[in-house]
Design an enzyme around this catalytic site. Structure first.
Site, mmCIF file in Angstrom:
data_model
loop_
_atom_site.group_PDB
_atom_site.id
_atom_site.type_symbol
_atom_site.label_atom_id
_atom_site.label_comp_id
_atom_site.label_asym_id
_atom_site.label_seq_id
_atom_site.Cartn_x
_atom_site.Cartn_y
_atom_site.Cartn_z
ATOM 1 N N TRP A 176 0.815 -1.229 0.000
ATOM 2 C CA TRP A 176 0.000 0.000 0.000
ATOM 3 C C TRP A 176 0.842 1.268 0.000
ATOM 4 C CZ3 TRP A 176 1.678 2.550 4.159
ATOM 5 C CH2 TRP A 176 2.196 1.792 5.210
ATOM 6 N N ASN A 177 2.150 1.169 0.275
ATOM 7 C CA ASN A 177 2.882 2.419 0.549
ATOM 8 C C ASN A 177 3.264 3.216 -0.694
ATOM 9 O OD1 ASN A 177 4.716 0.418 -0.049
ATOM 10 N ND2 ASN A 177 6.214 1.034 1.478
ATOM 11 N N ARG A 185 6.426 -0.967 -11.341
ATOM 12 C CA ARG A 185 7.727 -1.626 -11.225
ATOM 13 C C ARG A 185 7.620 -3.115 -11.522
ATOM 14 N NH1 ARG A 185 11.276 -0.198 -5.947
ATOM 15 N NH2 ARG A 185 10.516 -2.113 -5.031
ATOM 16 N N LYS A 200 -2.699 -8.215 -7.747
ATOM 17 C CA LYS A 200 -3.498 -8.047 -6.534
ATOM 18 C C LYS A 200 -2.936 -6.859 -5.755
ATOM 19 C CE LYS A 200 -3.252 -9.378 -2.440
ATOM 20 N NZ LYS A 200 -3.661 -8.028 -1.960
ATOM 21 N N PRO A 201 -3.599 -5.702 -5.876
ATOM 22 C CA PRO A 201 -3.104 -4.545 -5.127
ATOM 23 C C PRO A 201 -3.428 -4.710 -3.646
ATOM 24 C CG PRO A 201 -5.144 -3.974 -6.264
ATOM 25 C CD PRO A 201 -4.821 -5.403 -6.640
ATOM 26 N N ALA A 202 -2.745 -3.953 -2.814
ATOM 27 C CA ALA A 202 -3.046 -3.988 -1.377
ATOM 28 C C ALA A 202 -4.478 -3.515 -1.163
ATOM 29 C CB ALA A 202 -2.073 -3.091 -0.629
ATOM 30 N N SER A 255 5.758 -7.467 3.525
ATOM 31 C CA SER A 255 6.515 -7.757 4.741
ATOM 32 C C SER A 255 7.251 -9.103 4.632
ATOM 33 C CB SER A 255 5.557 -7.786 5.924
ATOM 34 O OG SER A 255 4.587 -8.787 5.707
ATOM 35 N N GLU A 276 10.465 -8.569 -2.672
ATOM 36 C CA GLU A 276 10.990 -7.329 -2.083
ATOM 37 C C GLU A 276 10.391 -7.240 -0.700
ATOM 38 O OE1 GLU A 276 13.226 -5.628 -3.425
ATOM 39 O OE2 GLU A 276 13.083 -6.054 -5.571
ATOM 40 N N LEU A 277 11.196 -7.507 0.317
ATOM 41 C CA LEU A 277 10.632 -7.656 1.661
ATOM 42 C C LEU A 277 11.065 -6.503 2.570
ATOM 43 C CD1 LEU A 277 11.128 -11.528 1.848
ATOM 44 C CD2 LEU A 277 9.195 -10.235 0.938
ATOM 45 N N CYS A 310 10.104 0.700 2.738
ATOM 46 C CA CYS A 310 11.049 -0.338 3.156
ATOM 47 C C CYS A 310 12.470 0.197 3.070
ATOM 48 C CB CYS A 310 10.865 -1.609 2.352
ATOM 49 S SG CYS A 310 10.834 -1.305 0.601
ATOM 50 N N GLU A 407 11.262 -2.896 11.854
ATOM 51 C CA GLU A 407 11.015 -1.778 10.942
ATOM 52 C C GLU A 407 10.005 -0.840 11.613
ATOM 53 O OE1 GLU A 407 9.636 -3.569 7.281
ATOM 54 O OE2 GLU A 407 10.615 -2.002 6.125
ATOM 55 N N SER A 467 16.287 5.151 -4.982
ATOM 56 C CA SER A 467 15.428 4.521 -5.997
ATOM 57 C C SER A 467 15.549 5.194 -7.352
ATOM 58 C CB SER A 467 13.966 4.585 -5.538
ATOM 59 O OG SER A 467 13.842 3.945 -4.301
HETATM 60 P P1 ADP Z 1 2.055 -4.640 5.268
HETATM 61 O O1 ADP Z 1 2.292 -5.194 6.638
HETATM 62 O O2 ADP Z 1 2.994 -3.592 4.881
HETATM 63 O O3 ADP Z 1 0.624 -4.342 4.943
HETATM 64 P P2 ADP Z 1 1.862 -7.147 3.954
HETATM 65 O O4 ADP Z 1 2.992 -8.039 3.647
HETATM 66 O O5 ADP Z 1 0.861 -7.589 4.958
HETATM 67 O O6 ADP Z 1 2.507 -5.777 4.294
HETATM 68 O O7 ADP Z 1 1.047 -6.800 2.635
HETATM 69 C C1 ADP Z 1 1.622 -6.630 1.376
HETATM 70 C C2 ADP Z 1 0.729 -7.263 0.354
HETATM 71 O O8 ADP Z 1 0.621 -8.640 0.633
HETATM 72 C C3 ADP Z 1 -0.699 -6.741 0.320
HETATM 73 O O9 ADP Z 1 -1.145 -6.707 -1.021
HETATM 74 C C4 ADP Z 1 -1.454 -7.792 1.102
HETATM 75 O O10 ADP Z 1 -2.806 -7.890 0.733
HETATM 76 C C5 ADP Z 1 -0.739 -9.033 0.665
HETATM 77 N N1 ADP Z 1 -0.878 -10.176 1.553
HETATM 78 C C6 ADP Z 1 -0.952 -10.199 2.902
HETATM 79 N N2 ADP Z 1 -1.085 -11.467 3.353
HETATM 80 C C7 ADP Z 1 -1.084 -12.266 2.255
HETATM 81 C C8 ADP Z 1 -1.175 -13.685 2.030
HETATM 82 N N3 ADP Z 1 -1.297 -14.538 3.042
HETATM 83 N N4 ADP Z 1 -1.135 -14.126 0.766
HETATM 84 C C9 ADP Z 1 -1.009 -13.282 -0.258
HETATM 85 N N5 ADP Z 1 -0.906 -11.947 -0.135
HETATM 86 C C10 ADP Z 1 -0.947 -11.455 1.108
#
Ligand code: ADP
Length: 513
Positions: A176-177, A185, A200-202, A255, A276-277, A310, A407, A467
């Site tokens: 989402w950030n 990207r 699949k967007p956040a 994450s 990218e974690l 990140c 973080e 970046s």
């Molecule tokens: P943040 O903690 O920064 O929100 P996340 O890793 O939870 O980071 O989210 C990043 C992306 O991963 C989002 O699009 C979120 O919907 C997706 N996401 C979270 N959990 C899962 C999962 N179990 N499987 C697939 N995508 C996921």
């Protein structure tokens, strides 16, 4: 003394109203799922609200994809796969270039939409349109340079012809950030390489991706090449896609814990993955640094996106001879930062994405203070509508404080001092993460030693921003796998194949004919 007695940052903020221009923009955003070139409702008709984190108000209700919708999206990506893979590279490049041009025309719409759904100050959202757009331009240029090679083997008995092919349908999960840049990207290199995608967007910031997908259709992306499935069921939707043998690539930004889960799922079908974690960036300031430059770099590396990146500097390690001066200067600048809705003039610090983010920032600050850190400014949430945290400077952060390990993802600049270069490097590397580091020094040899010894995928040497679409963004250790941007970015979506042939001159008979 309590935190609030120390602060000069305001502790409350007034409410703001949605403007006419904002309502007009929201009316342009598609609210459905994009599958096979058509906008549709979710299979069960469900929707979910997207909220403005600066006001807590709902911006739009959008379709909430079910796992069944996810499979439909993969069906479409698979059906479009072969036609897109064989579309001439120049044609693929021109679609991306048209998308770049359209984005420039609509930069204000995209900037405002990101500010509304994510909260970043408008000036930064405009910067993201520039940055995000560059991936479209860069990969439009890379699409026509997917080369190969032809060479004689060392024995001279054969020839190897090396070629690159699109890896196949890709599943792209974005955070989402950076709602636009994280989408471009991934989408731009995938399309340049000839891959079709399901995005699949956040769930917190899907609107920018939806508007961008509409722009891609207008730019000439054929039906099924880009499919978008916003959902509140990220896990249940993703799992069957990742298990589906038609999917050949998973690219994720988010994450580290979610990345680990996805890597484990991807192992079943031995999927190509790019991850990218998380990060825990050290920011080193040496006694020989140009302090003006270091302060500017610190503000950029820490407060861009209200600390929600990140790449955000997480641990400031400053040589003891300049630590107090550095702290004094950054504190003066942070005290002057204006906190508010990103649409307001002069705002430097927007809201955090949600209540959880505010609670986390405050937990980390409280823990550091309990262990002996000093609050120089901020150190508290801001009351009022929206989810705000006061920009904060902490000094004398003690070893063992949670914010040195986790973080922060918020506007908290935490300083520790060091004595020697060796000590600074050891502290910088003392983390399971390895995304980016920053270092300020006027000694070129020291700069080179840092390049060689810091365990990160990227280093900002005398700069707080790393970046760039032309550079291979990515991390080492638990910060991820693979690179985005640069020449490496398109390689993530290509398979390498070689064909071996015998030496064509082995028979002189053939040559004579
Ligand atoms: P943040 O903690 O920064 O929100 P996340 O890793 O939870 O980071 O989210 C990043 C992306 O991963 C989002 O699009 C979120 O919907 C997706 N996401 C979270 N959990 C899962 C999962 N179990 N499987 C697939 N995508 C996921």
């Amino acid at each position: 003394m309590t935190d609030t007695q120390q602060t000069t940052q305001p502790t409350t903020r007034p409410a703001t109203q949605q403007s006419e221009a904002e309502r007009a923009l929201l009316a342009k955003v598609p609210t459905g799922l994009l599958v096979d070139g058509t906008w549709s409702q979710a299979a069960d008709g469900a929707t979910f609200p997207v909220v403005d984190p600066a006001t807590g108000e709902t911006l739009l209700e959008i379709a909430d994809a079910t796992p069944e919708d996810g499979v439909r999206a993969l069906d479409a990506a698979d059906a479009a796969r072969s036609a897109w893979a064989t579309t001439p590279p120049r044609q693929r490049a021109e679609v991306l270039r048209r998308a770049f041009d359209l984005l420039q025309e609509r930069r204000e719409d995209f900037a405002l939409l990101m500010t509304l759904e994510m909260g970043k100050p408008l000036a930064e959202a405009r910067g993201e349109v520039t940055y995000g757009g560059e991936f479209l331009r860069w990969f439009s240029e890379e699409a026509v340079r997917i080369g190969g090679s032809y060479g004689t083997n060392p024995e001279g008995s054969g020839r190897a012809i090396v070629t690159h092919k699109p890896v196949g349908p890709a599943y792209l999960i974005t955070p989402w950030n950076f709602p636009l840049a994280m989408a471009t990207r991934k989408i731009a290199p995938a399309l340049a390489a000839g891959c079709t995608v399901v995005v699949k967007p956040a769930e917190l910031t899907p609107l920018t991706t939806l508007l961008f997908a509409d722009l891609l259709l207008e730019a000439g992306v054929p039906a099924g090449v880009v499919n978008v499935v916003p959902t509140t069921h990220a896990g249940p939707l993703s799992e069957p896609l990742i298990a589906d043998p038609r999917l050949r690539k998973l690219s994720f930004t988010g994450s580290t814990p979610v990345g680990r889960t996805l890597l484990a799922q991807a192992a079943q079908n031995v999927l190509r993955t790019s991850m990218e974690l998380g990060g825990n960036a050290p920011f080193l300031v040496f006694a020989d640094a140009d302090l003006d430059l270091a302060v500017e770099g610190a503000l950029a590396a820490k407060f861009r996106n209200t600390g929600q990146a990140c790449t955000a500097a997480n641990r400031f390690l400053v040589h003891e001879d300049v630590a107090e001066e550095f702290a004094r200067r950054v504190t003066a600048r942070v005290e002057a930062m204006s906190v508010g809705r990103g649409t307001e003039d002069g705002v430097a610090i927007g809201p955090l994405i949600d209540d959880r983010a505010v609670a986390k920032a405050h937990r980390l600050v409280t823990d550091a203070v309990e262990r002996g850190a000093v609050v120089r400014t901020g150190g508290h949430p801001v009351e009022g509508p929206g989810t705000f945290y006061a920009p904060t400077v902490l000094t004398d952060v003690q070893p063992g404080s949670d914010l040195l390990r986790d973080e922060i993802f918020g506007p908290v600049l935490a300083i520790r001092s060091f004595r020697t270069e060796g000590e600074a490097i050891a502290a910088a590397n003392d983390t399971e993460y390895g995304l980016v580091g920053y270092a300020f020094t006027e000694d070129p040899a020291r700069g080179q030693r840092l390049m060689e010894r810091l365990e990160t995928g990227m280093l900002g040497l005398n700069t707080g921003v790393v970046s760039n679409a032309s550079a291979p963004f990515g991390g080492v250790k638990q910060s991820g796998l693979g690179r985005e941007g640069g020449g490496e970015g398109i390689a993530e979506y290509l398979e390498t194949m070689y064909t071996l042939t015998p030496d064509p001159f082995r028979s002189t008979e053939g040559a004579a004919r």
